[in-house]
Design a protein around this motif. Structure first.
Motif, PDB file in Angstrom:
ATOM      1  N   THR A  58       1.081  -1.317  -0.156  1.00 19.86           N
ATOM      2  CA  THR A  58      -0.084  -0.308  -0.137  1.00 19.86           C
ATOM      3  C   THR A  58       0.833   1.031  -0.062  1.00 19.86           C
ATOM      4  N   LYS A  59       1.953   1.069   0.010  1.00 21.28           N
ATOM      5  CA  LYS A  59       3.310   2.745   0.383  1.00 21.28           C
ATOM      6  C   LYS A  59       2.625   3.316   1.680  1.00 21.28           C
ATOM      7  N   GLU A  60       1.455   2.952   2.893  1.00 22.66           N
ATOM      8  CA  GLU A  60       1.440   3.500   3.861  1.00 22.66           C
ATOM      9  C   GLU A  60       2.471   3.284   4.683  1.00 22.66           C
ATOM     10  N   ASP A  61       2.803   4.940   5.530  1.00 23.71           N
ATOM     11  CA  ASP A  61       3.104   4.413   6.609  1.00 23.71           C
ATOM     12  C   ASP A  61       3.007   3.775   7.383  1.00 23.71           C
ATOM     13  N   MET A  62       4.288   2.546   7.972  1.00 18.04           N
ATOM     14  CA  MET A  62       4.718   1.771   9.155  1.00 18.04           C
ATOM     15  C   MET A  62       3.045   1.407  10.044  1.00 18.04           C
ATOM     16  N   GLU A  63       3.024   3.067  10.841  1.00 15.26           N
ATOM     17  CA  GLU A  63       1.987   2.520  12.085  1.00 15.26           C
ATOM     18  C   GLU A  63       0.771   2.412  11.176  1.00 15.26           C
ATOM     19  N   ALA A  64      -0.079   2.868  10.065  1.00 10.63           N
ATOM     20  CA  ALA A  64      -1.414   2.441   9.529  1.00 10.63           C
ATOM     21  C   ALA A  64      -1.246   1.247   9.072  1.00 10.63           C
ATOM     22  N   SER A  65       0.428   0.463   9.056  1.00 10.95           N
ATOM     23  CA  SER A  65       0.535  -0.615   8.152  1.00 10.95           C
ATOM     24  C   SER A  65       0.065  -1.780   9.378  1.00 10.95           C
ATOM     25  N   ALA A  66       0.966  -1.652  10.755  1.00 15.39           N
ATOM     26  CA  ALA A  66       0.649  -2.226  11.831  1.00 15.39           C
ATOM     27  C   ALA A  66      -0.379  -2.134  12.061  1.00 15.39           C
ATOM     28  N   GLN A  67      -0.723  -0.702  12.592  1.00 13.22           N
ATOM     29  CA  GLN A  67      -2.045  -0.833  12.942  1.00 13.22           C
ATOM     30  C   GLN A  67      -3.642  -1.695  11.749  1.00 13.22           C
ATOM     31  N   ALA A  68      -3.192  -1.960  10.174  1.00 16.06           N
ATOM     32  CA  ALA A  68      -4.034  -2.736   9.787  1.00 16.06           C
ATOM     33  C   ALA A  68      -3.817  -4.557   9.656  1.00 16.06           C
ATOM     34  N   ALA A  69      -2.840  -4.520  10.422  1.00 17.04           N
ATOM     35  CA  ALA A  69      -2.237  -5.848  10.971  1.00 17.04           C
ATOM     36  C   ALA A  69      -2.433  -6.835  12.088  1.00 17.04           C
ATOM     37  N   PHE A  70      -2.152  -5.408  12.830  1.00 15.26           N
ATOM     38  CA  PHE A  70      -3.706  -6.059  13.866  1.00 15.26           C
ATOM     39  C   PHE A  70      -4.671  -6.286  14.228  1.00 15.26           C
ATOM     40  N   THR A  71      -5.417  -5.102  13.026  1.00 17.83           N
ATOM     41  CA  THR A  71      -7.009  -5.440  13.076  1.00 17.83           C
ATOM     42  C   THR A  71      -6.974  -6.594  12.313  1.00 17.83           C
ATOM     43  N   ALA A  72      -6.026  -7.614  11.598  1.00 20.02           N
ATOM     44  CA  ALA A  72      -6.759  -8.347  10.685  1.00 20.02           C
ATOM     45  C   ALA A  72      -5.845  -9.833  11.439  1.00 20.02           C
ATOM     46  N   LEU A  73      -5.022  -9.746  11.669  1.00 25.54           N
ATOM     47  CA  LEU A  73      -5.428 -10.373  12.528  1.00 25.54           C
ATOM     48  C   LEU A  73      -6.414 -11.161  14.420  1.00 25.54           C
ATOM     49  N   LEU A  74      -6.883 -10.073  14.306  1.00 18.29           N
ATOM     50  CA  LEU A  74      -7.453  -9.671  14.727  1.00 18.29           C
ATOM     51  C   LEU A  74      -9.550 -10.404  14.483  1.00 18.29           C
ATOM     52  N   LEU A  75      -9.512 -10.239  13.489  1.00 25.16           N
ATOM     53  CA  LEU A  75     -11.218 -10.547  12.322  1.00 25.16           C
ATOM     54  C   LEU A  75     -10.531 -11.885  12.191  1.00 25.16           C
ATOM     55  N   PHE A  76      -9.338 -12.243  11.639  1.00 22.76           N
ATOM     56  CA  PHE A  76      -9.240 -13.614  10.922  1.00 22.76           C
ATOM     57  C   PHE A  76      -8.363 -14.792  11.488  1.00 22.76           C
ATOM     58  N   ASP A  77      -8.027 -14.358  12.747  1.00 23.69           N
ATOM     59  CA  ASP A  77      -7.178 -15.662  13.865  1.00 23.69           C
ATOM     60  C   ASP A  77      -8.298 -16.632  13.822  1.00 23.69           C
ATOM     61  N   LYS A  78      -8.403 -16.854  13.792  1.00 23.60           N
ATOM     62  CA  LYS A  78     -10.031 -17.965  14.231  1.00 23.60           C
ATOM     63  C   LYS A  78      -9.175 -19.065  14.841  1.00 23.60           C
ATOM     64  N   GLU A  79      -8.723 -19.885  14.774  1.00 27.52           N
ATOM     65  CA  GLU A  79      -7.798 -20.342  15.110  1.00 27.52           C
ATOM     66  C   GLU A  79      -6.765 -20.002  16.575  1.00 27.52           C
TER      67      GLU A  79
END
Length: 507
Positions: free
Chosen positions: A276-297
Motif C-alpha cells: 500500500t506504500k502507507e506509513d508503518m504505523e498505519a500498516s501495523a494497525q491494519a495488521a493488528f486488525t487483520a489478526l483480530l478478525l481472521f485469526d480464528k484459531e
C-alpha cells in the motif's frame, strides 16, 4: 387351519367321471418363452417405480410407528396410575417392535432399488420444502444426522462448503444432478463405490437418532429465509476461486518472509507496507486488525485461507474485485518500500502491544473458565483432597504429592520441578501457594495443554486422588522438605521481582 378329518378321494374320482365335458371356445395359448418376455418387459418398466414406492411406503410406516411409540412414552411418563403406566408402556413397546420391523423391511426394499432410485429417495428426504433443490439448511440437517459429532454451527459451515463446491448454476442450491456429483465425489474420497455409499447414506439419514434441536431448526430456517445462507455460499465460492488463483498464492509467498507457510504480525505489517506504500504505523494497525478478525484459531498467525480472506476484505473495501487489482497488488508487493529505523522501532512496539493484548485476552479467558469450574462440586472436592492441612492454600509440597498420584511414571525430582513451576506461574499474590482460583487457572492451562475437557480432567483427578494412596516413603520425603520448597519459591519470586524493577529503571 388344519381340517380334522380325511376325505375319501375315490368318491371324488367317480363323481368327476360321470360329468360330461362342456365345449369350450378355442383359445390360442402363447408359448412360454413369449409370455416370459412380456412379463419381463412389464417388470422392467414397473420395477423401478415399484421399488421406490415400496421403500417410500416402508419409510412412512416406520415414521408413523416411531411417532406413535414416542407419544405413548410421553403418556406413560405422565401416567397417574399403575394401570395407565402399564397400558402406555406396553403400547410404546409394541410400536417400537413395529418400527424395527418397518426398518428391516425398508432395508430389504432398498436392496432392490437401483443407485439412481436410492439417490432420488435421499434427495426427496433432504428436500424438505419439495422445491426440487436442496439448500444449505436442508443439507446441514442431513449432515448433522450423518455426523453426530458436529455442532450445529459446524454442520452449517460444512453444508455451505459443499454447496459452494458443487453448485454449478450459481443458485446456492444443489439440483439432483449436482447432488449426485456431490455423492460421487464423497465416494471417491471415502474409497468406496457409489452403490455402497448411496445405500449407506440413505439408511443413516433415515435411522439416525441425532439431529438439530427445535431451537437450532428455528435458527436454521431464519438464516435461510433471510438470505444469510445464500450469501455465505456466494462468499465461499469467491474465496475458493481466489485461493486457486496463482496470483494469490504468489502474494502469500511474498508476505511469508520466513517461508513457514504462515504469516505473523510483522510479516503482515511489512507486506501491507510494501503493497500500500502507507506509513508503518498505519500498516501495523491494519495488521493488528487483520489478526483480530481472521485469526480464528488464535495462533497469532494467518494460514493461506485466512490470508486470502484478508486480501479479499481489503479489495472489497475499495469496491473492486481481486481479479481487477491482483496484478497491481503483486507488482507493489514485489517492490519493497524502504523501511526506516524509526519505522522498525514502531513495528517492534506494535508487535509487543499486540502480543501483550493477546496474553491479556488469554489470561482473562482462563480466569473466566476457572471461575466457571469453581462452581463444579468435584472441583471443590479435588482442592480439599490436595489441601492436606486444610488451610485454604496448596503449597509446593502438597501440589507435588497431588501430581505424583497421576504422574508416577515421572521421577520424583521432575514432579517437584513441575509443582514449583506451577506455583511460580499461577501464584498471583506472591505467597508461594495456590488458592482456589489460582489452582483452578492452573487446571484450565493443564486441560488446554493435554487437549482434555476441563470437567473430565477434574473428574479424573478426583477419582485418582481418592483411590490411589501416596507412596509412604515419597510422602515422608516431600513433607520433610515442605518448608525448603516454599522458601525456594519465595526466593525465586523475589529475584524475578528484582529483575523486573531493574528493567523498569533502565527504561
Amino acid at each position: 387351519f388344519i381340517i380334522p378329518f380325511t376325505i375319501d378321494t375315490t368318491q371324488i374320482d367317480d363323481c368327476c367321471a360321470s360329468i360330461e365335458p362342456t365345449p369350450r371356445a378355442s383359445v390360442t395359448i402363447p408359448s412360454p418363452a413369449n409370455a416370459f418376455d412380456r412379463r419381463t418387459q412389464h417388470h422392467h418398466i414397473m420395477s423401478e417405480t415399484d421399488n421406490k414406492q415400496e421403500a417410500s411406503r416402508k419409510e412412512t410406516m416406520r415414521n408413523a410407528s416411531l411417532a406413535a411409540s414416542a407419544t405413548n412414552k410421553e403418556k406413560a411418563a405422565r401416567a397417574t396410575s399403575a394401570s395407565e403406566f402399564v397400558k402406555f408402556t406396553t403400547a410404546a413397546l409394541e410400536f417400537q417392535i413395529m418400527t424395527l420391523q418397518a426398518q428391516l423391511e425398508l432395508i430389504r426394499s432398498l436392496s432392490k432399488c437401483s443407485d439412481d432410485e436410492k439417490v432420488a429417495m435421499l434427495f426427496g428426504i433432504l428436500d424438505e420444502d419439495k422445491d426440487g433443490k436442496i439448500d444449505a439448511r436442508e443439507l446441514a440437517s442431513g449432515i448433522k444426522k450423518l455426523r453426530a459429532d458436529l455442532t450445529f454451527k459446524e454442520s452449517l459451515e460444512a453444508a455451505v462448503d459443499r454447496i459452494a463446491a458443487f453448485d454449478t448454476d450459481d443458485d446456492a442450491r444443489l439440483n439432483p444432478a449436482e447432488f449426485k456429483t456431490f455423492l460421487e465425489s464423497m465416494a471417491k474420497i471415502m474409497g468406496t463405490t457409489f452403490h455402497e455409499l448411496s445405500e449407506l447414506v440413505v439408511l443413516q439419514v433415515l435411522f439416525s437418532q441425532t439431529g438439530n434441536t427445535f431451537e437450532e431448526e428455528v435458527v436454521g430456517h431464519v438464516a435461510q429465509e433471510t438470505g444469510a445462507m445464500d450469501e455465505a455460499v456466494a462468499e465461499t465460492k469467491v474465496l475458493n476461486k481466489a485461493m486457486l488463483d496463482k496470483r494469490m498464492m504468489a502474494l502469500f509467498k511474498l508476505f511469508d518472509l520466513n517461508g513457514d507457510g504462515r504469516v505473523n504480525f510483522k510479516e503482515i505489517a511489512i507486506g501491507l507496507h510494501n503493497m500500500t506504500k502507507e506509513d508503518m504505523e498505519a500498516s501495523a494497525q491494519a495488521a493488528f486488525t487483520a489478526l483480530l478478525l481472521f485469526d480464528k484459531e488464535d495462533e497469532r498467525t494467518l494460514d493461506y485461507e485466512e490470508f486470502t480472506k484478508l486480501i479479499l476484505n481489503i479489495v472489497a473495501s475499495s469496491d473492486v474485485k481481486f481479479d481487477e487489482v491482483a496484478d497491481a497488488m503483486t507488482a507493489a508487493a514485489c517492490s519493497p518500500a524502504v523501511v526506516t529505523e524509526d519505522e522498525l522501532v514502531e513495528l517492534m512496539v506494535a508487535d509487543e502491544l499486540y502480543n501483550g493484548l493477546k496474553e491479556m485476552q488469554e489470561a482473562a479467558a482462563d480466569v473466566a473458565d476457572a471461575v466457571d469450574i469453581l462452581q463444579y462440586g468435584r472441583m471443590k472436592k479435588l482442592f480439599s483432597l490436595w489441601d492436606l492441612d486444610h488451610n485454604g492454600k496448596i503449597d509446593g509440597a502438597e501440589l507435588t504429592l497431588g501430581l505424583r498420584k497421576f504422574s508416577g511414571a515421572q521421577g520424583l525430582e521432575e514432579t517437584m520441578e513441575d509443582a514449583i513451576a506451577a506455583v511460580l506461574t499461577f501464584d498471583e499474590d506472591g505467597d508461594a501457594k495456590l488458592d482456589e482460583v489460582e489452582f483452578a487457572v492452573a487446571l484450565v492451562k493443564l486441560a488446554k495443554e493435554t487437549d482434555t475437557e476441563l470437567h473430565n480432567l477434574v473428574d479424573f483427578l478426583v477419582v485418582v486422588s481418592a483411590l490411589k494412596d501416596s507412596d509412604a516413603a515419597e510422602e515422608k520425603f516431600i513433607q520433610s522438605h515442605s518448608k525448603s520448597i516454599t522458601e525456594g519459591i519465595i526466593e525465586v519470586q523475589e529475584e524475578i521481582e528484582k529483575l523486573l524493577l531493574e528493567g523498569d529503571s533502565e527504561d
